[in-house]
Enzyme design. Structure first.
Site, PDB file in Angstrom:
ATOM      1  N   LYS A  37       0.835  -1.209   0.000  1.00 12.22           N
ATOM      2  CA  LYS A  37       0.000   0.000   0.000  1.00 12.22           C
ATOM      3  C   LYS A  37       0.867   1.256   0.000  1.00 12.22           C
ATOM      4  O   LYS A  37       1.922   1.298   0.651  1.00 12.22           O
ATOM      5  CB  LYS A  37      -0.884   0.038   1.254  1.00 12.22           C
ATOM      6  CG  LYS A  37      -1.990  -1.005   1.292  1.00 12.22           C
ATOM      7  CD  LYS A  37      -2.846  -0.782   2.548  1.00 12.22           C
ATOM      8  CE  LYS A  37      -4.144  -1.538   2.499  1.00 12.22           C
ATOM      9  NZ  LYS A  37      -4.991  -1.278   3.701  1.00 12.22           N
ATOM     10  N   LYS A  89      -1.101  -7.838   5.720  1.00  7.93           N
ATOM     11  CA  LYS A  89      -1.773  -9.108   5.426  1.00  7.93           C
ATOM     12  C   LYS A  89      -3.044  -8.771   4.643  1.00  7.93           C
ATOM     13  O   LYS A  89      -3.747  -7.815   4.975  1.00  7.93           O
ATOM     14  CB  LYS A  89      -2.136  -9.808   6.752  1.00  7.93           C
ATOM     15  CG  LYS A  89      -2.759 -11.187   6.581  1.00  7.93           C
ATOM     16  CD  LYS A  89      -1.708 -12.207   6.204  1.00  7.93           C
ATOM     17  CE  LYS A  89      -2.335 -13.561   5.876  1.00  7.93           C
ATOM     18  NZ  LYS A  89      -1.605 -14.226   4.772  1.00  7.93           N
ATOM     19  N   ARG A 126     -12.533  14.374   8.564  1.00  8.47           N
ATOM     20  CA  ARG A 126     -13.548  15.257   7.973  1.00  8.47           C
ATOM     21  C   ARG A 126     -14.925  14.731   8.326  1.00  8.47           C
ATOM     22  O   ARG A 126     -15.056  13.603   8.811  1.00  8.47           O
ATOM     23  CB  ARG A 126     -13.390  15.267   6.448  1.00  8.47           C
ATOM     24  CG  ARG A 126     -13.712  13.914   5.843  1.00  8.47           C
ATOM     25  CD  ARG A 126     -13.602  13.854   4.334  1.00  8.47           C
ATOM     26  NE  ARG A 126     -14.132  12.602   3.823  1.00  8.47           N
ATOM     27  CZ  ARG A 126     -13.416  11.482   3.699  1.00  8.47           C
ATOM     28  NH1 ARG A 126     -12.147  11.469   4.016  1.00  8.47           N
ATOM     29  NH2 ARG A 126     -13.982  10.365   3.254  1.00  8.47           N
ATOM     30  N   ARG A 185     -26.651   6.339  -2.021  1.00 14.80           N
ATOM     31  CA  ARG A 185     -26.079   7.447  -2.785  1.00 14.80           C
ATOM     32  C   ARG A 185     -26.618   7.348  -4.218  1.00 14.80           C
ATOM     33  O   ARG A 185     -26.406   6.338  -4.890  1.00 14.80           O
ATOM     34  CB  ARG A 185     -24.558   7.372  -2.816  1.00 14.80           C
ATOM     35  CG  ARG A 185     -23.911   7.477  -1.444  1.00 14.80           C
ATOM     36  CD  ARG A 185     -22.435   7.657  -1.594  1.00 14.80           C
ATOM     37  NE  ARG A 185     -21.731   7.469  -0.328  1.00 14.80           N
ATOM     38  CZ  ARG A 185     -20.468   7.867  -0.135  1.00 14.80           C
ATOM     39  NH1 ARG A 185     -19.809   8.448  -1.138  1.00 14.80           N
ATOM     40  NH2 ARG A 185     -19.870   7.687   1.036  1.00 14.80           N
TER      41      ARG A 185
HETATM   42  C1  MV4 Z   1      -7.374  -3.574   2.694  1.00 15.17           C
HETATM   43  C2  MV4 Z   1      -8.227  -4.600   2.232  1.00 15.17           C
HETATM   44  C3  MV4 Z   1      -7.955  -5.910   2.649  1.00 15.17           C
HETATM   45  N1  MV4 Z   1      -6.908  -6.178   3.463  1.00 15.17           N
HETATM   46  N2  MV4 Z   1      -6.349  -3.871   3.514  1.00 15.17           N
HETATM   47  C4  MV4 Z   1      -9.326  -0.088   0.030  1.00 15.17           C
HETATM   48  C5  MV4 Z   1      -9.187   1.388   0.123  1.00 15.17           C
HETATM   49  C6  MV4 Z   1      -8.418   1.668   1.325  1.00 15.17           C
HETATM   50  N3  MV4 Z   1      -9.311   2.253   2.296  1.00 15.17           N
HETATM   51  C7  MV4 Z   1      -7.913   0.357   1.832  1.00 15.17           C
HETATM   52  N4  MV4 Z   1      -8.678  -0.644   1.163  1.00 15.17           N
HETATM   53  C8  MV4 Z   1      -8.559  -1.960   1.486  1.00 15.17           C
HETATM   54  N5  MV4 Z   1      -7.567  -2.288   2.317  1.00 15.17           N
HETATM   55  C9  MV4 Z   1      -6.116  -5.150   3.884  1.00 15.17           C
HETATM   56  N6  MV4 Z   1      -5.059  -5.440   4.683  1.00 15.17           N
HETATM   57  C10 MV4 Z   1      -9.281  -4.254   1.364  1.00 15.17           C
HETATM   58  C11 MV4 Z   1      -9.434  -2.950   0.982  1.00 15.17           C
HETATM   59  C12 MV4 Z   1     -10.543  -2.634   0.075  1.00 15.17           C
HETATM   60  C13 MV4 Z   1     -11.689  -2.024   0.575  1.00 15.17           C
HETATM   61  C14 MV4 Z   1     -11.766  -1.620   1.897  1.00 15.17           C
HETATM   62  C15 MV4 Z   1     -12.947  -1.024   2.346  1.00 15.17           C
HETATM   63  C16 MV4 Z   1     -14.012  -0.823   1.486  1.00 15.17           C
HETATM   64  C17 MV4 Z   1     -13.928  -1.194   0.183  1.00 15.17           C
HETATM   65  C18 MV4 Z   1     -12.759  -1.797  -0.303  1.00 15.17           C
HETATM   66  C19 MV4 Z   1     -12.655  -2.176  -1.643  1.00 15.17           C
HETATM   67  C20 MV4 Z   1     -11.527  -2.766  -2.098  1.00 15.17           C
HETATM   68  C21 MV4 Z   1     -10.460  -3.012  -1.237  1.00 15.17           C
END
Ligand code: MV4
Length: 447
Positions: free
Chosen positions: A158, A201, A291, A337
């Site tokens: 990330k 992870k 926010r 939305r």
């Molecule tokens: C993650 C995840 C699974 N595992 N981290 C997407 C945007 C950012 N907020 C971080 N996100 C994610 N991080 C780990 N370790 C899955 C996502 C993710 C996601 C998270 C919340 C709502 C929608 C999402 C859509 C795709 C991926």
């Protein structure tokens, strides 16, 4: 208390802030681009200032123009809404340096939470559960591969300056790690000007559950429960609800108190949302948003609290008027939305609204800035409005929401209303059995 607030935003959130101000006896100034000269917020604000041409970078992101408008109109404070400059630490800093109150957190806290590495390290130190992963930034692929092997695949790489889903690479196995690590860094550099990355992870079937918090300038902090935002497509939320269908009162109090304690220790000022991934009964900190959020009405409908008014009171130095004993969660609320997009293809559908009729009745709220004859400008996001419905139970809420959808008229453009009506009939949604992957998996099979 402030006498005049400048709203540095547009659309439904600008209207929402105007409404809170007017109920508090506060004058309002709204800034607008030339594309928004006929916007509802311009009509309802006490004053308006045109700050530039349609492009956001020349108007709603134009810091000197916004500060000049505040000075010219004699505003005491500036509310940034969401999006645009709402999480821009330079803006928050400059607002206060120019003698206006910033209705939001300090620039320092915006900065800490805007960097996903410092955000995670900060909240972990303060006691929040985080996703297992690297301890901070990962300097090179070699170090990253070792961390990933120790953790077990799949992992995510990330971008520290990412957010809202940009700058994430999924790595399924060791053989592809180096290439994807280097790709993640170059994309982060290109998109955010910062190639810092970290590793986590990969939680493969989580929900997205977020906690609404408030902190004041007197050392107090509270939580206002959770919102389940798992129904999303391409990281854009479509449906949000509170309470989450899978969180009970004990779990809510535990994670909510942890979140409130964290912001209290931080000395956080204003409204904030702590986003968690929730999987197999465990919460993992994902990000903190500094926010007010699009979906704040879900919390307003179940608590009866005006969150924008609370933001304004805190920014004016008042103590939080709410404490754990005052806050009662009542019933269920769902927000959908409504976007100006084709409900099948999601292709944007800007244009003139030839006929608009908002739904009504007990527990029905429609937050929008559209009106009959209004043309959706193509320069900004495609959200037409939010339909938020409250019921004593989740079932009553869903039935009322479906009735309200059928009552809504938005002619002249396509909207995602038919998609929402479809979602609200799906067995997995009705049973509350959905993860962040659910909608995209359904859309693949729906055709
Ligand atoms: C993650 C995840 C699974 N595992 N981290 C997407 C945007 C950012 N907020 C971080 N996100 C994610 N991080 C780990 N370790 C899955 C996502 C993710 C996601 C998270 C919340 C709502 C929608 C999402 C859509 C795709 C991926």
């Amino acid at each position: 208390m402030f006498k005049k607030i400048l709203i540095a935003n547009r659309g439904e959130i600008a209207l929402r802030i105007i409404r809170a101000c007017h109920e508090m006896g506060i004058q309002t100034v709204v800034v607008h681009s030339t594309a928004d000269a006929n916007a509802m917020a311009v009509r309802l604000a006490d004053e308006s200032v045109c700050i530039g041409p349609p492009a956001a970078r020349d108007s709603y992101l134009n810091i000197p123009a916004i500060l000049s408008a505040a000075a010219l109109t004699g505003a005491d404070a500036i509310h940034p809404g969401y999006g645009f400059l709402s999480e821009n630490e330079q803006f928050a800093q400059m607002v206060e340096e120019h003698g206006f109150a910033f209705i939001g957190p300090t620039a320092e806290h915006i900065s800490i939470m805007g960097d996903k590495v410092s955000a995670k390290q900060t909240v972990q130190r303060l006691g929040l559960p985080v996703v297992p992963g690297s301890d901070g930034a990962v300097p090179n692929a070699q170090a990253g591969l070792k961390i990933a092997k120790d953790m077990g695949f799949p992992v995510l790489i990330k971008a520290a300056s990412g957010g809202g889903g940009k700058g994430i690479q999924v790595v399924q196995q060791a053989s592809e790690f180096e290439e994807l690590f280097n790709r993640a860094r170059s994309e982060a550099k290109a998109n955010f000007g910062d190639d810092t990355v970290y590793i986590e992870k990969y939680l493969q079937r989580p929900r997205h559950i977020e906690i609404q918090i408030f902190g004041d300038t007197h050392g107090n902090a509270i939580h206002l429960g959770e919102r389940d935002c798992s129904i999303q497509r391409r990281r854009q939320k479509l449906v949000e609800e509170g309470p989450s269908p899978i969180i009970d009162a004990k779990a809510r109090d535990k994670i909510g108190s942890l979140a409130a304690d964290t912001v209290r220790k931080l000395g956080y000022r204003g409204a904030g949302t702590i986003e968690f991934l929730y999987e197999d009964g465990k919460f993992y900190f994902m990000e903190m948003n500094t926010r007010i959020q699009v979906e704040h009405p879900v919390t307003e409908m179940i608590t009866g609290i005006d969150l924008i008014a609370e933001q304004i009171r805190i920014a004016a130095g008042q103590k939080l008027t709410l404490n754990k004993d005052h806050i009662k969660f009542r019933g269920h609320a769902i927000e959908i939305r409504i976007n100006a997009e084709d409900p099948q293809t999601f292709i944007p559908s800007p244009g003139k609204i030839t006929q608009f009729h908002a739904p009504g009745g007990l527990g029905v709220r429609f937050d929008s800035a559209i009106y009959t004859g209004y043309s959706i400008p193509p320069h900004y996001d495609s959200m037409v409005g939010k339909l938020i419905v409250h019921g004593r139970t989740r079932e009553e809420c869903i039935n009322r929401l479906r009735r309200a959808i059928r009552e809504t008229v938005v002619d002249g453009i396509k909207t995602t209303l038919p998609l929402h009506d479809w979602i609200l009939q799906q067995p997995d949604f009705l049973s509350g059995n959905y993860t962040i992957n659910w909608l995209e998996e359904q859309l693949k099979t729906r055709g």
